[in-house]
Design a protein around this motif. Structure first.
Motif, short mmCIF file in Angstrom:
data_model
loop_
_atom_site.label_atom_id
_atom_site.label_comp_id
_atom_site.label_asym_id
_atom_site.label_seq_id
_atom_site.Cartn_x
_atom_site.Cartn_y
_atom_site.Cartn_z
N ARG A 72 0.83 -1.20 0.00
CA ARG A 72 0.00 0.00 0.00
C ARG A 72 0.87 1.26 0.00
O ARG A 72 1.84 1.36 0.76
N THR A 73 0.49 2.21 -0.83
CA THR A 73 1.16 3.51 -0.89
C THR A 73 0.54 4.45 0.12
O THR A 73 -0.69 4.56 0.18
N PHE A 74 1.38 5.14 0.88
CA PHE A 74 0.93 6.17 1.81
C PHE A 74 1.58 7.50 1.45
O PHE A 74 2.77 7.54 1.10
N VAL A 75 0.79 8.55 1.54
CA VAL A 75 1.27 9.91 1.27
C VAL A 75 1.46 10.62 2.60
O VAL A 75 0.53 10.69 3.41
N HIS A 76 2.66 11.13 2.80
CA HIS A 76 2.97 11.91 4.00
C HIS A 76 2.95 13.38 3.60
O HIS A 76 3.74 13.80 2.74
N THR A 77 2.06 14.14 4.20
CA THR A 77 1.87 15.53 3.79
C THR A 77 2.80 16.46 4.57
O THR A 77 3.35 16.09 5.61
N ARG A 78 2.94 17.65 4.06
CA ARG A 78 3.77 18.65 4.75
C ARG A 78 3.15 19.05 6.08
O ARG A 78 3.85 19.57 6.96
N ALA A 79 1.86 18.81 6.25
CA ALA A 79 1.19 19.10 7.51
C ALA A 79 1.39 17.99 8.53
O ALA A 79 0.87 18.06 9.65
N GLY A 80 2.13 16.95 8.15
CA GLY A 80 2.42 15.86 9.08
C GLY A 80 1.35 14.78 9.15
O GLY A 80 1.33 13.99 10.10
N ILE A 81 0.48 14.71 8.14
CA ILE A 81 -0.58 13.71 8.11
C ILE A 81 -0.17 12.58 7.18
O ILE A 81 0.37 12.82 6.10
N ARG A 82 -0.44 11.35 7.59
CA ARG A 82 -0.22 10.19 6.72
C ARG A 82 -1.55 9.74 6.17
O ARG A 82 -2.49 9.47 6.91
N LEU A 83 -1.65 9.68 4.84
CA LEU A 83 -2.90 9.33 4.18
C LEU A 83 -2.70 8.11 3.29
O LEU A 83 -1.71 8.05 2.54
N ALA A 84 -3.63 7.16 3.33
CA ALA A 84 -3.65 6.10 2.32
C ALA A 84 -3.83 6.77 0.96
O ALA A 84 -4.51 7.80 0.84
N PHE A 85 -3.26 6.18 -0.07
CA PHE A 85 -3.23 6.86 -1.37
C PHE A 85 -4.62 7.23 -1.87
O PHE A 85 -4.83 8.36 -2.33
N GLN A 86 -5.59 6.32 -1.82
CA GLN A 86 -6.91 6.64 -2.34
C GLN A 86 -7.59 7.73 -1.52
O GLN A 86 -8.35 8.55 -2.06
N ASP A 87 -7.30 7.78 -0.23
CA ASP A 87 -7.83 8.84 0.61
C ASP A 87 -7.26 10.19 0.15
O ASP A 87 -7.99 11.17 -0.01
N TYR A 88 -5.95 10.22 -0.08
CA TYR A 88 -5.30 11.43 -0.57
C TYR A 88 -5.79 11.81 -1.96
O TYR A 88 -6.16 12.97 -2.22
N PHE A 89 -5.84 10.85 -2.87
CA PHE A 89 -6.06 11.13 -4.28
C PHE A 89 -7.54 11.36 -4.61
O PHE A 89 -7.88 12.32 -5.31
N VAL A 90 -8.42 10.50 -4.09
CA VAL A 90 -9.83 10.58 -4.45
C VAL A 90 -10.62 11.39 -3.43
O VAL A 90 -11.27 12.39 -3.77
N ARG A 91 -10.54 10.98 -2.17
CA ARG A 91 -11.38 11.65 -1.16
C ARG A 91 -10.99 13.10 -0.97
O ARG A 91 -11.86 13.98 -0.88
N ARG A 92 -9.70 13.40 -0.93
CA ARG A 92 -9.23 14.76 -0.66
C ARG A 92 -8.80 15.48 -1.94
O ARG A 92 -8.30 16.60 -1.87
N GLY A 93 -8.99 14.85 -3.08
CA GLY A 93 -8.72 15.50 -4.35
C GLY A 93 -7.28 15.89 -4.58
O GLY A 93 -7.00 16.83 -5.33
N ALA A 94 -6.33 15.17 -3.96
CA ALA A 94 -4.89 15.42 -4.13
C ALA A 94 -4.51 16.86 -3.83
O ALA A 94 -3.58 17.40 -4.42
N ARG A 95 -5.24 17.48 -2.90
CA ARG A 95 -4.97 18.89 -2.60
C ARG A 95 -3.90 19.09 -1.54
O ARG A 95 -3.42 20.22 -1.34
N ASP A 96 -3.52 18.02 -0.82
CA ASP A 96 -2.52 18.16 0.24
C ASP A 96 -1.12 18.26 -0.36
O ASP A 96 -0.77 17.54 -1.30
#
Length: 315
Positions: free
Chosen positions: A138-162
């Protein structure tokens, strides 16, 4: 015609692949697909990149959107929202049949590569579609705000805005390739990296045990199709990820992301100024309109990529 192997993930890759099977016998093509974007939704195992690849090779994907099944409806999703008020991951009614079958087959003890082969056959796909591994990665995105997001959460749910700081890949270190992956790479006379995101689609495949080593020992040339044009990603969050990795959003940045793997690259016509820099790195260059929003453009880019690889092969 040559045997072709491609590493793929995402709509851009699928659009190139639908063109490749118009100029290369489909049985000559093996596609190794990213599965680090897989996720469970509504109790179902969803493999977005595998399905997008199969639907495009089968000719059933919507040509304008590139993912899902043409003419699909969302009645089941509407009903699901009674029970899942935040049903943010869209699955069409026809698409659901694929996920139901996959989930049931996996629960019965089948391996992901076996299930994928059955799904491809059911859709009439004659090319070999291989998940990169049967293991859970599984790919996880670590944001500059210090949040770890599962990729689909980052990409689809949050619209890749982080804003992205870095990526990590859970389970990748222990992942092993499915049967046929290394053989497809070793046996290929031409290898292709479609315009996928190098970080979210290709790097997980390269991280599976033995894959990058097999690529570096390949006997055929490897040609990449750039996923950026005119200083911008063709689609998705690639631009921000390249900037986070301190790479220019250009074909040169893509070449650097691939760490010396590439022999040739198809770049967009508006990026012709990058050709000299790529050639100084030993990368042969061809140009095309890489915005593959029509089948005709997909075929044209496929011809350019395969033609460049054949030229390199003949040297």
């Amino acid at each position: 015609m040559p045997r072709v192997a491609a590493l793929a993930g995402g709509v851009g890759a699928a659009r190139l692949l639908r063109g490749i099977v118009q100029i290369v016998p489909p049985r000559n093509l093996s596609v190794i697909v990213n599965t680090a974007d897989d996720e469970e939704f509504y109790g179902l195992h969803v493999s977005p990149d595998l399905d997008t690849t199969i639907y495009n090779l089968a000719g059933v994907a919507p040509r304008s959107r590139g993912w899902g099944i043409a003419g699909d409806s969302r009645r089941t999703l509407s009903a699901l929202r009674r029970f899942y008020p935040e049903a943010w991951f869209e699955l069409g009614d026809l698409d659901l049949a694929t996920h139901i079958y996959r989930t049931q087959a996996l629960a019965s003890g089948a391996r992901l590569h076996q299930v994928t082969a059955h799904i491809a056959r059911a859709f009439g796909v004659k090319s070999r579609v291989l998940p990169m591994t049967d293991a859970s990665v599984r790919t996880f995105v670590h944001t500059r705000a210090g949040i770890r997001l599962a990729f689909q959460d980052y990409f689809v749910r949050r619209g890749a805005r982080d804003a992205v700081a870095r990526l990590s890949y859970r389970g990748l270190r222990s992942a092993r390739p499915v049967p046929g992956v290394l053989e497809a790479i070793r046996g290929a006379e031409l290898l292709v990296l479609p315009p996928s995101n190098p970080f979210t689609s290709i790097r997980p495949i390269l991280g599976v045990a033995g894959v990058e080593r097999a690529l570096r020992a390949r006997r055929g040339p490897l040609v990449a199709v750039s996923p950026v044009a005119g200083g911008r990603a063709i689609r998705g969050p690639l631009g921000g990820m390249m900037r986070a990795a301190r790479l220019p959003v250009s074909p040169l940045g893509i070449a650097r992301a691939y760490r010396g793997l590439v022999d040739g690259m198809v770049i967009d016509s508006q990026d012709i100024r990058a050709a000299a820099d790529l050639e100084r790195l030993g990368i042969a260059v061809a140009t095309a309109d890489i915005h593959m929003d029509t089948m005709a453009k997909s075929i044209a880019v496929a011809r350019t990529a395969v033609g460049l690889a054949q030229t390199l092969r003949g040297r």
